[in-house]
Write a protein that holds these residues in place. Structure first.
Motif: not given
Length: 308
Positions: A125, A79, A98, A94
């Motif tokens: 990520s 993040e 996600s 982000i």
């Protein structure tokens, strides 16, 4: 003893060591990635910070400068890395990241194929999501970008989970070695419809693909190609709205015409009979940020059809 999952080391309360990457946090919109080197300094508006004083402190520590100013030393989580990395290309932020991780159904142990790597924002990520036993194989046609991405993954501690290749996926497709083995495929390409047939060959039955495109015309053409071998085709646009929270002090009867939002006062107003004046009240206010990030792109998902 360090955990088997290398990405867990980024968030554990371990001590900072020389050579570690830390995020020097001044405020939420002002951070910097720094490699800890004994004898080096960080100089900013708060003063001079000596790297040697950081060694041995746990991540999250508050450290002081020669002028008694301070910053926080944070671990380079995906993040935070997204907010401080060098932009070699447009990156995913982000909110989009996600959403991608969830809709691609990525869990530990997955094999994920990605093209193109770009600045590596999403890749970091993805690596955490598939750890400790999965793999991310990412490709970029630009050799220098791929080399820079490898260096970044080494710094952030995910290099053991990520393989970076130099390849024109639009023209050559994914390597045959991944045929029928990938759990998910992510495309960030100017002409994703050229890579979709190859992506379909790489996916396991019922595997999921995602294509990121900034323009709706790219989405339309991609969807036409996806219809041939994919089902459950959906496109999303993620718009994130952030708010700023402030404390305001006002007197009874005072109205600020510039405030177009309301919330219950934290402290009640009181009237002083001795002075005949109202006391100052503190109120917590929240309003949308004036510089909120708008459109980044469209995310198109589809699932490979299972042949009976």
């Amino acid at each position: 003893m360090l955990p088997a999952d290398p990405t867990q080391r980024l968030t554990l309360q371990r001590r900072i060591q020389e050579g570690d990457l830390v995020i020097a946090y001044e405020r939420h919109d002002h951070m910097k990635a720094i490699k800890v080197t004994k004898g080096s300094i960080l100089q900013n508006r708060f003063g001079v910070f000596n790297h040697s004083h950081w060694v041995g402190k746990p991540f999250g520590s508050k450290v002081f400068s020669n002028k008694n100013g301070f910053i926080y030393l944070l671990a380079p989580t995906p993040e935070l890395w997204t907010l401080v990395l060098s932009h070699r290309t447009q990156i995913l932020y982000i909110a989009d990241i996600s959403f991608v991780v969830m809709y691609l159904e990525i869990v530990p142990g997955c094999l994920v194929l990605e093209s193109g790597t770009g600045s590596g924002s999403l890749t970091t990520s993805l690596a955490r999501a598939i750890a400790p036993s999965g793999r991310v194989c990412t490709f970029d046609f630009h050799e220098q970008r791929a080399a820079s991405a490898r260096e970044d993954f080494e710094m952030t501690g995910v290099s053991s989970l990520v393989t970076v290749g130099v390849r024109d996926i639009q023209g050559e497709g994914f390597p045959d070695e991944f045929s029928g083995k990938a759990d998910a495929v992510f495309l960030d390409l100017p002409q994703p419809w050229l890579a979709i047939p190859s992506a379909g060959k790489m996916l396991k039955p019922d595997g999921v693909i995602c294509s990121f495109s900034p323009c709706i015309e790219q989405v339309q053409r991609s969807c036409e190609t996806l219809k041939l071998k994919f089902t459950d085709i959906r496109t999303f646009e993620i718009l994130l709205r952030t708010y700023e929270v402030k404390e305001l002090s006002t007197e009874v009867g005072e109205v600020d015409e510039g405030i177009s939002f309301r919330s219950p006062p934290r402290k009640k107003r009181q009237h002083s009979t001795a002075t005949g004046k109202d006391s100052v009240a503190t109120t917590v206010m929240a309003k949308p940020c004036s510089e909120a990030r708008g459109h980044t792109g469209y995310l198109t998902f589809a699932r490979l059809k299972c042949l009976a």
